[in-house]
Motif scaffolding. Structure first.
Motif, PDB file in Angstrom:
ATOM      1  N   MET A  76     -46.154  42.799  80.678  1.00 30.59           N
ATOM      2  CA  MET A  76     -45.008  42.055  80.168  1.00 30.59           C
ATOM      3  C   MET A  76     -44.785  42.335  78.680  1.00 30.59           C
ATOM      4  SD  MET A  76     -43.455  40.483  82.568  1.00 30.59           S
ATOM      5  CE  MET A  76     -42.426  39.346  81.658  1.00 30.59           C
ATOM      6  N   HIS A  87     -49.148  37.633  78.151  1.00 30.63           N
ATOM      7  CA  HIS A  87     -47.947  37.936  77.406  1.00 30.63           C
ATOM      8  C   HIS A  87     -48.076  37.455  75.962  1.00 30.63           C
ATOM      9  CE1 HIS A  87     -43.272  37.835  77.253  1.00 30.63           C
ATOM     10  NE2 HIS A  87     -43.800  38.829  76.565  1.00 30.63           N
ATOM     11  N   GLN A 103     -43.919  38.562  86.763  1.00 26.30           N
ATOM     12  CA  GLN A 103     -44.463  37.476  85.964  1.00 26.30           C
ATOM     13  C   GLN A 103     -45.652  37.991  85.186  1.00 26.30           C
ATOM     14  OE1 GLN A 103     -45.720  34.528  88.772  1.00 26.30           O
ATOM     15  NE2 GLN A 103     -47.303  35.791  89.678  1.00 26.30           N
ATOM     16  N   ALA A 104     -46.073  37.219  84.206  1.00 24.18           N
ATOM     17  CA  ALA A 104     -47.203  37.648  83.385  1.00 24.18           C
ATOM     18  C   ALA A 104     -48.468  37.610  84.204  1.00 24.18           C
ATOM     19  CB  ALA A 104     -47.336  36.719  82.178  1.00 24.18           C
ATOM     20  N   VAL A 142     -42.825  44.215  87.316  1.00 25.50           N
ATOM     21  CA  VAL A 142     -43.566  43.033  86.908  1.00 25.50           C
ATOM     22  C   VAL A 142     -42.649  41.833  86.963  1.00 25.50           C
ATOM     23  CG1 VAL A 142     -44.902  41.973  85.073  1.00 25.50           C
ATOM     24  CG2 VAL A 142     -45.022  44.435  85.439  1.00 25.50           C
ATOM     25  N   ASP A 189     -41.535  44.181  76.579  1.00 29.60           N
ATOM     26  CA  ASP A 189     -40.935  43.734  75.319  1.00 29.60           C
ATOM     27  C   ASP A 189     -40.968  44.837  74.268  1.00 29.60           C
ATOM     28  OD1 ASP A 189     -40.369  41.273  76.380  1.00 29.60           O
ATOM     29  OD2 ASP A 189     -42.096  40.261  75.492  1.00 29.60           O
TER      30      ASP A 189
END
Length: 301
Positions: A43, A21, A9-10, A7, A47
């Motif tokens: 995304m 995100h 980018q969001a 990934v 995290d």
């Protein structure tokens, strides 16, 4: 097998159209719910892979849709159950599985053995491992390549050879193991329904009682073999015949007059469907026995 996604980018949330995100905060329960939510964007899963809670990280590790950026660091997680979850994840990359099959914790290594994403390169590493149980799990694999199966016929561990004998579909491997000098290996073959009639006759004449008893419990034999075994010198073999689901009724009837009263009674009292024996045990996948017992077990090599 699902594909891990890198990934960059969001994404956009497919239902709401809002930015995917989501900021992570709140209680551990709230973050766990987020990790469990099928709609959580990738995304955010990345995290959550570094969340303080091992339960949250384990939940991410088990998700087939988890991106590669989430799973990769989890293969080095200090919590072994997190690493084990990645090892079971069918979307784990071969690189991740290769790392985990060499993990210091046995439960993590064993979990890799049951992952459908394993390929020949992973199985080859398993065949060369010092971990006997890992080689045993490999021996039970239906995807085992002929070259690796042939290699396991000479494994130093009789248990590994026995498990191969019980589960193999390879005629050449069965032939090789029929000549194994260890009785438990031939006993494994006796439980294998893929033996030929000639091989079963050889096993019916095996000098070891346990081999003959295992044979009559789970595989169908020719009439000549049955006639010989009904007068077997071992009470254990005749008792196994008396209680076997696969022995024909006319053979069992002969055993009702057996000189051993236990055998005769067992033959007279036999009821179809009462037995629980199966020809081949399901392969062991290496699951932990219980949550309560996990804390008492130390990691092993």
């Amino acid at each position: 097998m699902g594909k891990q996604q890198d990934v960059g980018q969001a994404d956009r949330h497919s239902e709401t159209g809002t930015t995917d995100h989501r900021p992570i905060g709140g209680s551990a329960d709230a973050r766990l719910a987020l990790a469990q939510d099928p709609g959580t964007p990738q995304m955010t899963l990345i995290d959550l892979a570094s969340d303080p809670s091992a339960v949250v990280r384990k939940t991410v590790a088990a998700r087939p849709d988890a991106p590669a950026q989430a799973l990769r660091p989890l293969t080095r997680d200090h919590d072994r159950q997190v690493r084990e979850a990645v090892a079971r994840n069918p979307s784990a990359s071969l690189a991740n599985l290769m790392r985990l099959v060499k993990d210091a914790d046995r439960w993590v290594r064993w979990a890799v053995a049951g992952n459908p994403a394993c390929d020949e390169s992973i199985r080859r590493v398993m065949s060369e491992a010092s971990d006997k149980e890992l080689r045993g799990l490999l021996a039970e694999s239906r995807q085992l390549e002929p070259e690796l199966a042939a290699k396991l016929t000479d494994d130093a561990s009789p248990e590994v050879r026995e498990r191969l004998a019980t589960h193999t579909h390879d005629p050449d491997v069965i032939t090789a193991l029929l000549a194994d000098r260890t009785a438990r290996v031939r006993k494994g073959l006796a439980r294998n329904p893929r033996t030929t009639a000639a091989q079963r006759s050889a096993l019916a004449a095996d000098p070891v009682v346990d081999v003959r008893a295992a044979l009559v419990r789970v595989v169908e034999l020719d009439e000549a073999d049955l006639d010989r075994l009904v007068d077997d010198r071992s009470v254990q073999v005749r008792l196994a015949m008396a209680t076997s689901e696969v022995v024909p009724p006319h053979i069992r009837q002969k055993l009702t007059g057996d000189p051993d009263e236990v055998v005769a009674t067992a033959a007279r009292d036999f009821r179809p469907g009462a037995g629980t024996a199966s020809a081949v045990r399901a392969p062991r996948i290496g699951h932990r026995p219980s949550a309560a017992g996990q804390g008492r077990r130390s990691s092993g090599r």
